[in-house]
Design a protein around this motif. Structure first.
Motif, PDB file in Angstrom:
ATOM      1  N   UNK A 157       0.809  -1.216   0.000  1.00 42.85           N
ATOM      2  CA  UNK A 157       0.000   0.000   0.000  1.00 42.85           C
ATOM      3  C   UNK A 157       0.840   1.262   0.000  1.00 42.85           C
ATOM      4  N   UNK A 158       2.162   1.136  -0.007  1.00 38.25           N
ATOM      5  CA  UNK A 158       3.047   2.311   0.094  1.00 38.25           C
ATOM      6  C   UNK A 158       4.070   2.267  -1.026  1.00 38.25           C
ATOM      7  N   UNK A 159       4.296   3.416  -1.632  1.00 31.02           N
ATOM      8  CA  UNK A 159       5.338   3.545  -2.646  1.00 31.02           C
ATOM      9  C   UNK A 159       6.078   4.861  -2.436  1.00 31.02           C
ATOM     10  N   UNK A 160       6.986   5.187  -3.353  1.00 27.74           N
ATOM     11  CA  UNK A 160       7.824   6.377  -3.178  1.00 27.74           C
ATOM     12  C   UNK A 160       7.011   7.671  -3.086  1.00 27.74           C
ATOM     13  N   UNK A 161       6.030   7.911  -3.966  1.00 28.11           N
ATOM     14  CA  UNK A 161       5.258   9.159  -3.825  1.00 28.11           C
ATOM     15  C   UNK A 161       4.564   9.284  -2.470  1.00 28.11           C
ATOM     16  N   UNK A 162       4.071   8.167  -1.942  1.00 28.18           N
ATOM     17  CA  UNK A 162       3.406   8.196  -0.638  1.00 28.18           C
ATOM     18  C   UNK A 162       4.389   8.592   0.455  1.00 28.18           C
ATOM     19  N   UNK A 206      -6.228  -5.234   3.398  1.00 31.51           N
ATOM     20  CA  UNK A 206      -6.075  -5.922   4.678  1.00 31.51           C
ATOM     21  C   UNK A 206      -4.749  -5.508   5.314  1.00 31.51           C
ATOM     22  N   UNK A 207      -4.841  -4.655   6.327  1.00 32.67           N
ATOM     23  CA  UNK A 207      -3.642  -4.185   7.006  1.00 32.67           C
ATOM     24  C   UNK A 207      -3.035  -5.308   7.832  1.00 32.67           C
ATOM     25  N   UNK A 208      -1.710  -5.431   7.760  1.00 35.99           N
ATOM     26  CA  UNK A 208      -1.029  -6.479   8.513  1.00 35.99           C
ATOM     27  C   UNK A 208      -0.940  -6.108   9.985  1.00 35.99           C
TER      28      UNK A 208
END
Length: 508
Positions: A189-194, A232-234
């Motif tokens: 759910x996370x990448x560089x722009x985030x 689904x958050x871990x």
């Protein structure tokens, strides 16, 4: 996401039982039950977090009232303690949520089911749009700082207008998270722009400008986007989120509150940076100093709901300050409807009304609860229900407020549509997270006027212009296919929730 009413009922009754055991007035506890159950009905009727109106109900009920009640129970304090007019305050909240339920019910008859902006979102160029939002949210303000001259120049009106709509960094997080969830099939759910957008907001807004909103907005955008797409958050992510919440509550809120007293418009940028960095490396000392000077710095000190300073919980409830305004209303009578007129007049753009007066009702009402008369800049936050009661007592709660909410819900739901299919609704949600609990009645008026301009402009730019801007600055290109967002089915794979990405011809 919707909440089963029976779950809310069991929770409310359990909370009331604990309140009674702690010595809370029985009628006060009964009103708490009515408030929580009614808020659940209103939230579900509005469509839950899938609709902007549902998010408004959610953030008002949770942050203005429910978290404060829960905190009082956890601290083993009676829920009606430390309040000047506890029954009036709880009656106003209960009447307000009943009026909000009526506004939701009536607005459902007029809302456009497919939002005007809903079909602008496409999967394939969304990451490029997030990069474009980074350029627009970071690069343009930096350029404005370079071109700034004391007294203004030809660029000043342009950058002033730009700052009014500049919510590009929250949009970068929302678009980046959405793109990553789809492109990774729900495993990330996370990448560089985030990370870049969130980090810049935390540093520039939270650390350098001492903004509490800038601290919490990045995780709110990430969480709201993931939840809307049923990611689904871990366990690690949830634990990390709780840890961040604890650290922010223990250290960063005192840092922001205490640090504001050291900022000055006469300071240079480098001087303000030095102050921020110096305080950042003395967080425990700053926390102690903040506690010692709480009576001067924090509005909650004058009208505290808890027996002792509770850091984050002091900020996540409106009981203390709302009760103070309600007590003034009982003693001095209603203020009148002049503030409502001023809110609508303030919605007129400066281009059409160059000499438009600025009336800060948050400062005006702040004087009523103890703000020094010489202070003409500080704004005190009140909930919309407290202002409605102060403006016109029960007529404000049951007539004025629901009319404003009715208009807001129709406009924002018809504009944004389903947040599961359109990221623009999540931007509205991020705005509601602040304005719903503490934006007074001016917040909804602002959202249905300037908020519409902000969301529409960012949506159109993100759909058409910003991907091109990202291509020009990075050299990367988005895919040719134009797949619109679709609601993800509840299929869970490896740590994430998800589904296969929608087919190229999938529709809303």
């Amino acid at each position: 996401m919707r909440i089963p009413v029976w779950h809310a009922t069991v929770f409310a009754v359990g909370l009331a039982v604990v309140q009674l055991a702690l010595g809370t007035n029985a009628l006060f506890s009964g009103l708490c039950i009515v408030f929580i159950v009614t808020a659940t009905y209103a939230f579900n009727m509005a469509g839950g977090l899938a609709r902007p109106s549902g998010s408004y109900v959610f953030f008002f009920a949770l942050l203005a009232v429910i978290l404060g009640l829960v905190a009082k129970c956890l601290l083993l304090e009676a829920a009606d303690s430390n309040l000047r007019v506890p029954m009036i305050t709880m009656e106003a909240y209960t009447g307000g949520i009943l009026a909000m339920l009526a506004a939701v019910y009536m607005s459902q008859r007029f809302i456009r089911r497919v939002g005007f902006l809903q079909n602008l979102a496409t999967v394939d160029n969304m990451k490029m749009a997030a990069i474009g939002c980074l350029v627009a949210g970071i690069g343009v303000p930096l350029l404005g700082g370079v071109l700034y001259t004391e007294g203004g120049n030809v660029f000043t009106p342009l950058f002033s207008a730009y700052n009014q709509i500049n919510h590009f960094l929250p949009m970068a997080i929302i678009l980046g998270v959405t793109a990553e969830i789809y492109l990774s099939n729900g495993t990330r759910s996370v990448n560089a722009p985030v990370l870049i957008a969130g980090g810049w907001m935390l540093f520039q807004g939270g650390v350098l400008s001492f903004s509490k909103e800038a601290l919490f907005l990045p995780p709110v955008c990430w969480l709201a986007t993931g939840a809307s797409l049923r990611y689904r958050f871990s366990r690690g992510q949830l634990f990390g989120g709780l840890l961040i919440l604890f650290l922010f509550g223990r250290y960063m809120i005192p840092f922001c509150q205490y640090g504001r007293s050291f900022r000055s418009d006469s300071n240079t940028f480098s001087q303000n940076v030095d102050v921020s960095i110096s305080l950042l490396f003395r967080l425990e000392e700053v926390r102690t100093l903040y506690a010692q000077n709480l009576a001067i710095i924090d509005r909650g000190s004058q009208h505290g709901y808890f027996n002792t300073d509770q850091g984050l919980f002091d900020r996540l409830q409106m009981f203390g300050i709302d009760d103070a305004l309600n007590a003034v209303t009982e003693e001095e009578g209603e203020y009148g409807l002049t503030p409502i007129l001023s809110y609508f007049l303030n919605a007129v753009p400066h281009v059409f009304w160059p000499d438009k007066p600025t009336i800060n009702m948050a400062n005006v009402f702040g004087h009523a609860v103890g703000l020094p008369e010489s202070d003409t800049t500080t704004s005190i936050s009140f909930s919309p229900v407290a202002e409605a009661y102060h403006d016109a007592k029960w007529a404000g709660v049951f007539i004025v407020a629901p009319i404003i909410w009715f208009l807001l819900f129709i406009i924002m739901d018809s504009l944004c549509g389903d947040t599961r299919k359109s990221p623009w609704g999540i931007l509205a949600l991020s705005l509601f997270a602040h304005d719903a609990p503490e934006g007074m009645l001016g917040g909804p008026v602002y959202l249905m006027s300037m908020g519409v301009i902000i969301i529409s402009t960012i949506a159109i730019f993100s759909a058409y212009l910003l991907p091109l801007l990202a291509t020009m600055t990075t050299g990367a290109k988005s895919r040719k296919a134009k797949r619109v967002l679709a609601v993800l089915p509840a299929a869970r794979q490896r740590g994430g929730l998800v589904s296969k990405p929608p087919a190229a011809d999938s529709s809303l």
